[in-house]
Structure formats: structure tokens, C-alpha cells
Motif scaffolding. Structure first.
Motif: not given
Length: 518
Positions: A208-234
């Protein structure tokens, strides 16, 4: 007399063929439901006609239409009922008693405030256990805004307790799909506040952040993901060259895989099935799709209660493990007619198809233990010839024209967190891992992590485990200098290489073997 009854099988006599046919005929229901909703590919697809799964004493007014204020005068939240905060606080206090490692981390690092300046937007299951994590992050200096990754798993009273303490929470049990995305947007899009860290479970928030708020996404310092589904997307983003921030794959850390996925599911699969169906497992024919850590946990529990368990697998190594553990490895199409229970836990899509659903026996229970609701083709069941009958909360009978019924749980969503609860202690392990991953990414010097997906350093995995050992009065053996030298290890660890985990090794080497075989 009892002996006579047991030795003499009961014979039922029928006056004529019509009586016998009536006795064996499946029950039917005349009414049918229609569907006029679009089908989304997100992990939030919901086809329920129910407005809410909360207690019947709650009013049916949407939280979005309520004007609520906490005792501090803040209205920056959206929960079912802020007046439930006191009950939620008690739930959190109970959870804290079995999450001593997270509380210990909170106390050790509270003075240093390692997350001072961190603005974390989170999308996870909102339960008492998650609340302990959120309040730990706040104690370590972070500002947090939170929403739910699953429309059924939110504990309303816990969400209210968090909102009462000043954490902006946007979630309630029984959200619609539109509510789900609205809550995510309210978390991200707020005036005067911009997230610089993401804690996700399933990948919906990240995308959602990647698609709707790309400027916010680029300034994020890190993402922590805990699921198989989410990791696959990353990994998909990374492969496409679109991941512009470092991400931590917590799902494949040892402390997540070998504890949360295995031991948590070993206990919660039985809890979820019992609460929804009152099933007795002894002698039941069960097929578990996938023999990863989640599948292993489910199979161990079911076998222990006398169920006859089969496995479906695509990975020859996991399949061999299943064989060595005493399970038959089969194709789902070969056994589907005999199964009493079908459980998916692969993280894939269309694992159980409409054609297989059509072939199931009357009364077969179908459920999912994976994060996303893509594993069972639920959308295909919303067809004019089938009738949906709500039996109890998150239990639907799907009725075929001939009267056959299939019991679908949580509309194909994650069974344990949708229909029951999960063990607090195991969630403490995962939550501590998540907290350390956030601290690591937020404080890492520039250049340590590139724009890629990383595993948690093994030293941190071992630290998380060590924090939980005092609960068992466990005492670790220490290596002597001679032993450490012989093994080529530091006396204080790490004791395992970063690639340590059976499934990780499969992923690393199997493509190489495929090329050799070709």
C-alpha cells in the motif's frame, strides 16, 4: 446387556426403498445467496455477508461512523468501542506474565532508547500479545501507528486499550475489505507524521505504501516482515529492482520458523478446529497440504490424537521428512474423496481447487493455516448453484445441489488467529525477534544493509532464545577454550552459520541440483 449390544451390530430395517432413500439423503436448504462483489487479489478478500463477528451485545454501527475520544482527549484512532479499554488492559497484563523475555528486553534497553526517533507503522494481528510488543516499542522510544493484517483476528478490547494509552489504532474484528484498506491508509496518511519504519505481516501495508505513497516508501529506513506471503512479495520487489529500502526477513529466522511456525501451530490447530466444529480427531482421515514447519506442527498434533494423516508436498526433501516421520505422501486428487479434514499450510494459491471441492465427501471440513486466504479457491464457491449457510461465527456450510455439505472455516483465512487464540509464550519469541530486527535496521550504520532482503543475524536469533531459557530454569553449557578452538567457534557464539535452517538449505541448493539433473 452392554456386551450383547456391542457384539450384535445394529440393523435398521426399512419398509420400502423410498424410506431408505429418505434416510440416506443429505439435508438441503432452499434459500440461496447471491454475490455482487468484485474479487480482489489481496490477502483481504472477504465474502462474508455478516457485518461483524463481534459479540452480539455490540451495536452494529461501523466504527468509522462513530465519534470516539479517549480520556486524554485524543480521537486519532478507530476501534469498535473505546469503553472496552479496561478489559483490554487486563488481557495485556495477562499476556505480559508469559512474555517475560520481551519485558526483559524492555527493561534492559529502556534507558538507552534505541528506537528514539523511530516512527513505526505496523500491520499485524492486534491481540494482547501484539500489544505487549507495541508497548515495548513505545517504551524503547518509538512512535507507533497500528492497523490489523487480518479482518477477523483483532481483539476489540485490546485495540481499545492501546488507543486509550495514546497509540493510534485503526482496527476492529469483522472489518469489510473497504474498511481494511481504509484503516491502512489512516495509519499511513496523517498530517505531521511520516513513517520511517514498517513492521508488516502479510505484505499488504508494504505494498500500500509502495503503490500509494512512493515518496514515503523511499524514505523508510527499513521493513520487517514476518510471514511467508509478505516475504515472497518482498523478494518479488527485490527481483524486479523496485525494493529501494532494506528489509528484514523475520519469517525465515530460526526463532520464527522453529518456534512460532512449529510449536504454535502444533497447539493452535487443535484449538481452532475444536472451537469451530467440536470435532473428535480419533480415526479421522486428515490431509495436510505442505510439510514445512507449520505443516509439521499440525501433523504432530493431529497424529497424537489418533487422526490418520496424509501429506501433500512439492519439495522432495520435505516429502522425505514426512515419510520418515511416518506419514503417507500423496496427491490431493488421489485421496480427496476419503478425507474428513483438509488443511492447507503452503503459502501458495489454489492449493485446493473447485474441482477438488466438488469431489469432497459430505461433511468434510476445509480450513487454512497459512497467512493468506488464497490457498483455498473460495471465490469459486460463490456460484449460483451453491448455497452458503452460516452455522456459527466463522463457520459456513457450503451446500451442493445434491445436498452435500462442506464445512468451511473462517472463509479460508488463517484458522488459529481467526477462530481461536495462540500460545502467548511462543508469540513472545516472535515478538522479541521483531523488536530486535527493528532496532537493528533503525540503528545500522549507513552501508551495512543495501536495498535487499536480509535474514536476521544468527547472533540475534541466539540472543532471543537465551532470553527465554530462564522460564524453564535452563542452564547452558559453556565451551572450554580447547573445545571452541576445535569447533572453530567463538565461546559466546554464534554457534550456527547464517544459512542454518533446513528449508533455507533446500532453497539454496535445489536449483543447482535441478540444473545438474537437466
Amino acid at each position: 446387556a452392554l456386551c450383547v449390544v456391542l457384539l450384535c451390530p445394529l440393523q435398521i430395517q426399512f419398509a420400502n426403498a423410498e424410506d431408505k432413500q429418505e434416510f440416506t439423503k443429505y439435508p438441503t436448504k432452499a434459500g440461496r445467496r447471491s454475490l455482487s462483489r468484485s474479487i480482489s487479489q489481496s490477502s483481504t478478500d472477504s465474502y462474508s455477508s455478516a457485518a461483524s463477528y463481534t459479540d452480539s451485545s455490540d451495536d452494529e454501527t461501523s466504527p468509522r461512523d462513530k465519534a470516539q475520544v479517549n480520556t486524554h482527549g485524543s480521537s486519532d484512532f478507530c476501534v469498535k468501542n473505546i469503553k472496552q479499554a479496561e478489559f483490554g488492559r487486563r488481557e495485556i497484563e495477562i499476556a505480559e506474565q508469559d512474555m517475560s523475555a520481551l519485558i526483559s528486553l524492555r527493561k534492559r534497553a529502556q534507558g538507552e532508547k534505541p528506537l528514539a526517533g523511530a516512527k513505526i507503522v505496523g500491520c499485524t494481528h492486534i491481540t494482547a500479545q501484539t500489544a505487549v510488543l507495541i508497548e515495548t516499542l513505545v517504551a524503547l522510544g518509538a512512535q507507533c501507528r497500528w492497523t490489523a493484517c487480518n479482518i477477523y483476528s483483532t481483539q476489540n478490547e485490546v485495540a481499545a486499550a492501546l488507543a486509550e494509552t495514546g497509540v493510534p489504532v485503526f482496527a476492529w474484528k469483522g472489518e469489510s475489505e473497504d474498511d481494511f484498506w481504509w484503516c491502512i491508509d489512516r495509519c499511513v496518511n496523517t498530517e505531521g507524521w511520516q513513517a520511517n519504519m514498517i513492521l508488516d505481516d502479510g505484505g499488504d501495508l508494504t505494498h500500500w505504501v509502495y503503490k500509494k505513497y512512493p515518496s514515503v516508501f523511499k524514505k523508510v529506513r527499513g521493513i520487517v516482515e514476518e510471514s511467508v506471503t509478505g516475504v515472497h512479495r518482498l523478494y518479488q520487489l527485490s527481483k524486479a529492482g523496485k525494493l529501494c529500502v532494506p528489509a528484514m526477513n523475520v519469517n525465515d529466522s530460526v526463532t520464527k520458523q522453529k518456534f512460532d511456525n512449529l510449536y504454535c501451530c502444533r497447539e493452535s490447530i487443535l484449538d481452532g478446529l475444536k472451537r469451530t466444529t467440536d470435532i473428535m480427531f480419533g480415526g479421522k482421515q486428515v490431509v495436510v497440504c505442505g510439510y514445512g514447519e507449520v505443516g509439521k506442527g499440525c501433523c504432530t498434533a493431529l497424529k497424537a490424537l489418533g487422526a490418520i494423516v496424509c501429506i501433500t508436498e512439492i519439495d522432495p526433501i520435505c516429502a522425505l521428512q514426512a515419510c520418515m516421520d511416518g506419514f503417507r505422501v500423496v496427491k490431493l486428487s488421489e485421496v480427496i474423496r476419503q478425507m474428513d479434514v483438509v488443511i492447507t499450510c503452503t503459502g501458495n494459491k489454489n492449493v485446493v481447487t473447485r474441482e477438488q471441492l466438488d469431489r469432497m465427501k459430505n461433511g468434510c471440513i476445509v480450513c487454512n493455516m497459512g497467512h493468506s486466504n488464497t490457498e483455498i479457491d473460495v471465490a469459486s464457491l460463490r456460484s449460483p448453484e451453491l448455497t452458503w449457510e452460516r452455522v456459527r461465527s466463522q463457520v459456513d456450510h457450503i451446500i451442493w445441489p445434491d445436498g452435500k455439505r462442506v464445512v468451511l472455516l473462517a472463509e479460508g483465512r488463517l484458522l488459529n488467529l481467526s477462530c481461536s487464540t495462540v500460545p502467548t509464550f511462543v508469540l513472545s519469541i516472535t515478538a522479541t525477534t521483531q523488536a530486535l530486527a527493528l532496532i537493528e535496521l533503525f540503528n545500522a550504520p549507513e552501508g551495512r544493509y543495501k536495498q535487499d532482503v536480509y535474514l536476521l543475524p544468527k547472533k540475534m536469533d541466539e540472543y532471543v532464545a537465551s532470553l527465554h531459557l530462564p522460564n524453564f530454569d535452563a542452564h547452558l553449557t559453556e565451551l572450554s577454550d580447547e573445545q571452541a578452538k576445535y569447533m572453530g567457534l567463538n565461546k559466546n557464539g554464534p554457534f550456527k552459520p547464517n544459512y542454518y535452517r533446513l528449508e533455507s538449505l533446500c532453497c539454496i541448493f535445489y536449483p543447482c541440483f535441478q540444473q545438474i539433473l537437466q
